[in-house]
Scaffold this active site. Structure first.
Site: not given
Ligand SMILES: NC(=O)c1ccc[n+]([C@@H]2O[C@H](COP(=O)([O-])OP(=O)(O)OC[C@H]3O[C@@H](n4cnc5c(N)ncnc54)[C@H](O)[C@@H]3O)[C@@H](O)[C@H]2O)c1
Ligand SMILES: O=C(O)CC[C@@H](O)C(=O)O
Length: 526
Positions: A228, A230, A254, A259, A278-281
């Site tokens: 969930c 990237r 997700d 996409e 891509h429903l995570g958020a």
């Molecule tokens: N699916 C969605 O809709 C959705 C929603 C929100 C966030 N995300 C994604 O979720 C991911 C995490 O978000 P977050 O807010 O927890 O970010 P964050 O920055 O708080 O945490 C990311 C963590 O990854 C670690 N990291 C970086 N490179 C690394 C590597 N090579 N190996 C291991 N660990 C590593 C960092 O030290 C950090 O602790 C991001 O990719 C963000 O875009 C997706």
């Molecule tokens: O816009 C969205 O719904 C996806 C957001 C999510 O991937 C993020 O990185 O915050």
């Protein structure tokens, strides 16, 4: 009034905030070339993950000051291109943390209990309990890759569900992991031991295809993987093969390499794979959070205030900024002044943070000083975002030093610029009411407020010289607003600082330098 374009669907709460300061156009589903065509009209752009802000879009964005990403990941924005153009990019680092973590946990449970396929089967009229026997997560090992905001929340909930937790995150301390009840291990051990693997890392060159054929081969045959984070962190072709050949038990995705997900071997698989778009958020709460968070930042930037979560301005924490705000203008003014005194090409700018400013927190003042220094060359094109880059591109070496001894003021700034025409320095501080004072010039003590037009002379401290300059200015109809002299020793060298009401007419500076005793004369516009 400013204009904001909203090109992805965002919560009305965000639109309402933007509408306080701008005309808001909501145009969803724009093709890249359509966005490129219209972006020139807008001062701000607000997006989610659907809009790709490419270098071409940024090049066409003649008026754009800020791009607001209502979410965390800014990988759909060409941030380096935005930075070069001085466009602030802001996001909402925490607004959807819980939503994304809960989605990952939901995916884990959906896979374990075959929820998606069982649901589809019942809706088809079947009653097939045998096919959908699941597994419990209790006492299973969860391997969390990335123990940041989302990974940590997942850890907390999974712990409460009785799971054993392993994590790989090279940037997290053992102490922090221990506090969460998580054992930090290397990636190799994590993939070999985990029953469930969940990814919560950004997509970077290091993490692209982190989960590939080789990694998948190390996993247990009963392992299930959740992404969930990237798309592209998992090699989807390799995953499809591993699932098809039973090398691992399941996957829940997700996010995808491309996409919306087009043709994919994953779609042909059965209950071993769960796919969401891509429903995570996508929770009501997260969408309100991110919309408000980002819209407020766009509004603030439109009002000339700093943004609290800019991804391309170094470390500007809101509380620190609030404290530094009065000093930012001081730093810019001194940078502008010393740049004009140095004239020509500045090669080195030395910024000394003095007294209570001699802390790490004051680093933004160095950026503000550079911004001021470059103002004459770049005008509005230089800002806090691109000042560092612009200085580097011009070969200006910036040296930051600190001196915590308190001088006449609790905190003061000293800037020294060296260029092809020599070295000049200025010092400045704030009065109790926040008013700026220039307190030193070329090491002479003075105490003057900055004025739009100013004249500085370095001269020999001798009788009659002030009168001569006054008469000369009078003969050119230049009105003096205030005048001050600073000297270190009687009848040594001195500086004269004259604030004037209008720009100095052409030719007069030359006349001033001809006055006996005048060594140098400079005029500046601040
Ligand atoms: N699916 C969605 O809709 C959705 C929603 C929100 C966030 N995300 C994604 O979720 C991911 C995490 O978000 P977050 O807010 O927890 O970010 P964050 O920055 O708080 O945490 C990311 C963590 O990854 C670690 N990291 C970086 N490179 C690394 C590597 N090579 N190996 C291991 N660990 C590593 C960092 O030290 C950090 O602790 C991001 O990719 C963000 O875009 C997706
Ligand atoms: O816009 C969205 O719904 C996806 C957001 C999510 O991937 C993020 O990185 O915050």
């Amino acid at each position: 009034m400013s204009k904001v374009l909203v090109s992805d669907s965002i919560d009305q709460a965000g639109i309402d905030i933007l509408s306080q300061v701008a005309n808001v156009d909501v145009k969803l589903g724009l093709k890249p070339e359509e966005l490129q065509q219209i972006i020139g009209e807008y001062d701000a752009l607000m997006i989610r993950s659907g809009t790709r802000v490419t270098e071409e879009v940024i090049e066409a964005a003649a008026n754009l000051k800020i791009i607001g990403r209502a979410g965390v990941g800014v990988d759909n924005v060409d941030v380096p291109a935005a930075t070069r153009r001085g466009i602030v990019v802001v996001n909402s680092p925490e607004g959807n943390t819980i939503a994304a973590a809960e989605h990952a946990l939901a995916m884990m449970m959906a896979m374990s209990r075959n929820i998606a396929d069982a649901n589809a089967s019942v809706k088809k009229g079947e009653w097939n309990r045998k096919t959908f026997v699941g597994t419990e997560v209790y006492k299973k090992t969860l391997g969390i890759v990335g123990l940041g905001k989302i990974g940590s929340h997942v850890a907390g909930v999974a712990k409460a569900m009785g799971m054993k937790l392993l994590a790989f995150d090279p940037f997290i301390s053992n102490e922090r992991a221990e506090q969460m009840g998580v054992q930090l291990v290397d990636m190799d051990l994590l993939v070999k031991q985990a029953d469930y693997i969940t990814l919560h890392i950004p997509k970077t060159p290091e993490t692209a295809h982190l989960i590939n054929t080789e990694m998948l081969a190390k996993m247990k045959p009963n392992a299930r993987i959740i992404n969930c984070a990237r798309g592209g962190i998992i090699d989807e072709e390799a995953l499809a093969v591993a699932l098809k050949e039973g090398k691992i038990k399941g996957a829940a995705l997700d996010v995808y390499e491309s996409e919306p997900l087009g043709e994919s071997p994953l779609k042909a698989l059965g209950k071993e794979v769960v796919l969401t778009p891509h429903l995570g958020a996508s929770t009501t709460e997260a969408q309100v959070n991110v919309a408000i968070d980002v819209a407020e930042q766009i509004r603030d930037v439109m009002l000339g205030l700093p943004a609290r979560s800019a991804v391309n301005i170094p470390g500007l924490n809101p509380n620190v900024l609030e404290e530094l705000k009065p000093y930012m203008q001081l730093a810019e003014t001194l940078g502008n002044l010393v740049g004009q005194l140095a004239g020509g090409r500045v090669e080195t700018l030395k910024v000394t943070l003095q007294g209570e400013l001699a802390t790490n927190k004051s680093q933004p003042l160095v950026i503000a000083s550079i911004k001021g220094l470059l103002y004459q060359a770049l005008r509005e094109r230089v800002n806090y975002v691109n000042a560092n880059i612009e200085a580097k591109e011009r070969g200006i070496r910036v040296i930051e030093t600190r001196d915590d001894s308190v001088k006449d003021y609790a905190g003061s700034l000293h800037l020294e610029a060296t260029g092809n025409l020599g070295t000049h320095d200025v010092t400045g501080a704030l009065l109790g009411d926040g008013e700026i004072r220039i307190t030193g010039l070329d090491s002479f003590p003075i105490n003057v407020p900055p004025n739009r037009y100013m004249l500085f002379t370095v001269h020999r401290d001798m009788p009659g010289i002030i009168g001569k300059i006054g008469s000369l200015l009078g003969s050119f109809n230049v009105n003096i607003a205030s005048m001050q002299v600073g000297r270190k020793i009687v009848r040594g060298d001195a500086v004269m600082v004259i604030s004037i009401d209008d720009p100095l007419p052409d030719g007069i500076l030359n006349e001033i330098t001809k006055v006996p005793g005048i060594r140098d004369a400079y005029t500046v516009t601040l």
